[in-house]
Design a protein around this motif. Structure first.
Motif, PDB file in Angstrom:
ATOM      1  N   ARG A 330       0.887  -1.075  -0.001  1.00  0.00           N
ATOM      2  CA  ARG A 330       0.010   0.081   0.071  1.00  0.00           C
ATOM      3  C   ARG A 330       0.913   1.347  -0.029  1.00  0.00           C
ATOM      4  NH1 ARG A 330       0.050  -1.835   5.137  1.00  0.00           N
ATOM      5  NH2 ARG A 330       0.585  -0.525   6.735  1.00  0.00           N
ATOM      6  N   GLU A 334       0.594   2.662  -6.528  1.00  0.00           N
ATOM      7  CA  GLU A 334      -0.909   3.126  -6.503  1.00  0.00           C
ATOM      8  C   GLU A 334      -1.884   1.951  -6.544  1.00  0.00           C
ATOM      9  OE1 GLU A 334      -1.548   3.744 -11.266  1.00  0.00           O
ATOM     10  OE2 GLU A 334      -0.889   5.635 -10.163  1.00  0.00           O
ATOM     11  N   ARG A 335      -3.047   2.856  -6.119  1.00  0.00           N
ATOM     12  CA  ARG A 335      -3.988   1.405  -6.076  1.00  0.00           C
ATOM     13  C   ARG A 335      -4.228   0.449  -7.268  1.00  0.00           C
ATOM     14  NH1 ARG A 335      -7.652   1.197  -1.940  1.00  0.00           N
ATOM     15  NH2 ARG A 335      -9.760  -0.213  -2.462  1.00  0.00           N
ATOM     16  N   ARG A 336      -4.032   0.892  -8.484  1.00  0.00           N
ATOM     17  CA  ARG A 336      -4.452   0.053  -9.787  1.00  0.00           C
ATOM     18  C   ARG A 336      -3.277  -1.013  -9.825  1.00  0.00           C
ATOM     19  NH1 ARG A 336      -5.880   2.565 -15.563  1.00  0.00           N
ATOM     20  NH2 ARG A 336      -7.595   3.107 -14.238  1.00  0.00           N
ATOM     21  N   GLN A 337      -2.131  -0.590  -9.722  1.00  0.00           N
ATOM     22  CA  GLN A 337      -1.071  -1.446  -9.649  1.00  0.00           C
ATOM     23  C   GLN A 337      -1.121  -2.428  -8.771  1.00  0.00           C
ATOM     24  OE1 GLN A 337       1.933   1.688  -9.911  1.00  0.00           O
ATOM     25  NE2 GLN A 337       2.122   1.462 -12.074  1.00  0.00           N
ATOM     26  N   ARG A 338      -1.352  -1.876  -7.396  1.00  0.00           N
ATOM     27  CA  ARG A 338      -1.524  -2.995  -6.212  1.00  0.00           C
ATOM     28  C   ARG A 338      -2.440  -3.944  -6.481  1.00  0.00           C
ATOM     29  NH1 ARG A 338      -3.377  -1.155  -1.127  1.00  0.00           N
ATOM     30  NH2 ARG A 338      -3.980   1.043  -1.908  1.00  0.00           N
ATOM     31  N   ARG A 399       4.723   4.386  -9.529  1.00  0.00           N
ATOM     32  CA  ARG A 399       5.132   5.518  -9.092  1.00  0.00           C
ATOM     33  C   ARG A 399       5.096   5.391  -7.677  1.00  0.00           C
ATOM     34  NH1 ARG A 399       0.500   9.528 -11.425  1.00  0.00           N
ATOM     35  NH2 ARG A 399      -0.826   7.743 -11.043  1.00  0.00           N
ATOM     36  N   ILE A 401       6.186   5.489  -3.488  1.00  0.00           N
ATOM     37  CA  ILE A 401       6.096   6.819  -2.771  1.00  0.00           C
ATOM     38  C   ILE A 401       7.280   6.892  -1.968  1.00  0.00           C
ATOM     39  CG2 ILE A 401       4.880   7.228  -0.294  1.00  0.00           C
ATOM     40  CD1 ILE A 401       2.327   5.748  -1.401  1.00  0.00           C
TER      41      ILE A 401
END
Length: 407
Positions: A330, A334-338, A399, A401
């Motif tokens: 997390r 990003e959410r879509r890639q997770r 991308r 963090i």
């Protein structure tokens, strides 16, 4: 070699040739070659046409193919690419998967309805790195941070279960297994350190020249090393597959050392191609086709409860592997890639075939449950990679963090 051996090997070879041809012809549906190889084995085997029997020379080549598959899995480990944060997150994710899989095993034990209280949780912790690599490459993300995360996740998802196989399916006392495994690990570490030492120019030149000669000395040395470590593992009471996997990892260290040398780059690449040619071009397809001949379809469909294991096991694969992956990453994606990475992590077939083969031979798993687990694995490699790419959409670059955030 008897005429019957030649006849059966010809059929197995034909299946190995047809599988990738069909895959190329139906590229739109993204069916992995291994699925067709196992399917051809089912058709050729005792359950349908009864043309190929998993015995004799066919069985011997299948065992060698399994060893080569594990060797190539070890050879795929590229620590320089995945070390650091990707490897750390992959280890945490896999550890959480082991916890969830253990809970599943306890549930199976309490229910008493299946024979796989050890094997089912073990198979749930696997990830098919070999299946994910072409998917990542075709999606254009293999060289991105997302690709490195996926590589690390797949590497741990192969290495961890192989170690657990050596511990849990060896048939010896767990404490004794740990001690023996520790001694074997010291042998591997010593071999890795030796492989990483600087070699003399004369040795390097001699080996490099023989790469292009009929002697093929580097390939012969590699096969000797693989069989020697497998033999040592077998002598110590460890599964030979762990020896083959370790041999691949050590050989990779030696090969990677020369990747940085400009005059050795081409030779190093050719070396890898030749190993893959022997493995994926000849021996590994034999293993998967012969594995298909061992799948007991009659036992699978003889009872409704056995057939229900297929969707149930596929769901458990998603729960055990995808949920920890989605939570652990997390702070890295990003959410879509997770979501895409989580679905990828639940993809598993080659090691499921390996684990169920060992388990049924040693009496840990019924043939019906083994068939159901392999069927679920086949569905996972057909469905989940396509779903992950659909979830990924047009995004091709992770991308991450800030490195200090979160885990």
């Amino acid at each position: 070699m008897t005429p019957d051996d030649v006849y059966q090997l010809t059929l197995v070879a034909a299946a190995g040739v047809l599988a990738p041809i069909i895959v190329a012809g139906v590229r739109r549906f993204a069916i992995p070659s291994v699925v067709l190889e196992i399917s051809f084995g089912i058709v050729l085997g005792p359950q349908v046409l009864d043309l190929v029997q998993p015995t004799g020379l066919v069985d011997g080549l299948s065992v060698l193919g399994l060893s080569m598959l594990m060797f190539l899995a070890g050879y795929e480990l590229k620590l320089d690419t995945i070390r650091g944060r990707p490897l750390k997150l992959a280890g945490i994710s896999w550890g959480l998967s082991v916890v969830l899989a253990t809970m599943v095993g306890l549930g199976v034990h309490v229910s008493g309805g299946h024979s796989g209280e050890i094997v089912i949780p073990l198979a749930l912790t696997t990830t098919a790195l070999g299946t994910l690599l072409p998917v990542l490459r075709d999606a254009g993300v293999l060289g991105t941070p997302l690709g490195r995360y996926a590589m690390a996740l797949g590497s741990v998802g192969e290495f961890g279960p192989i170690v657990l196989v050596g511990l849990l399916l060896a048939g010896t006392d767990p404490v004794q297994s740990i001690l023996v495994l520790g001694a074997f690990a010291l042998l591997i570490v010593g071999s890795a350190l030796l492989a990483n030492r600087p070699w003399g120019d004369r040795i390097v030149t001699f080996i490099a020249k023989s790469m292009w000669a009929s002697s093929q000395l580097p390939i012969r040395l590699t096969l000797l090393f693989m069989l020697a470590l497998a033999a040592v593992a077998n002598t110590l009471g460890i599964d030979v597959l762990l020896g083959a996997f370790a041999a691949g990892a050590v050989v990779r260290i030696a090969a990677a050392k020369h990747d940085d040398e400009e005059d050795e780059t081409d030779a190093s690449s050719i070396f890898g191609f030749k190993l893959e040619g022997i493995g994926f071009g000849m021996l590994v397809p034999v293993f998967f086709v012969v594995s298909g001949t061992r799948i007991d379809l009659k036992a699978l469909f003889s009872q409704p409860s056995s057939a229900l294991v297929v969707p149930g096991f596929l769901l458990l694969m998603l729960v055990v592997r995808a949920i920890p992956t989605f939570l652990v990453y997390r702070t890295g994606l990003e959410r879509r890639q997770r979501r895409a990475l989580a679905v990828m992590s639940a993809t598993g077939l080659p090691l499921i075939v390996v684990i169920t083969t060992i388990a049924t031979e040693n009496g840990y798993l019924s043939s019906a449950d083994a068939a159901a687990m392999v069927a679920a694995g086949m569905l996972s490699v057909v469905i989940l990679p396509a779903v992950s790419i659909a979830l990924l959409g047009r995004v091709r670059e992770a991308r991450p963090i800030e490195p200090g955030a979160g885990l």
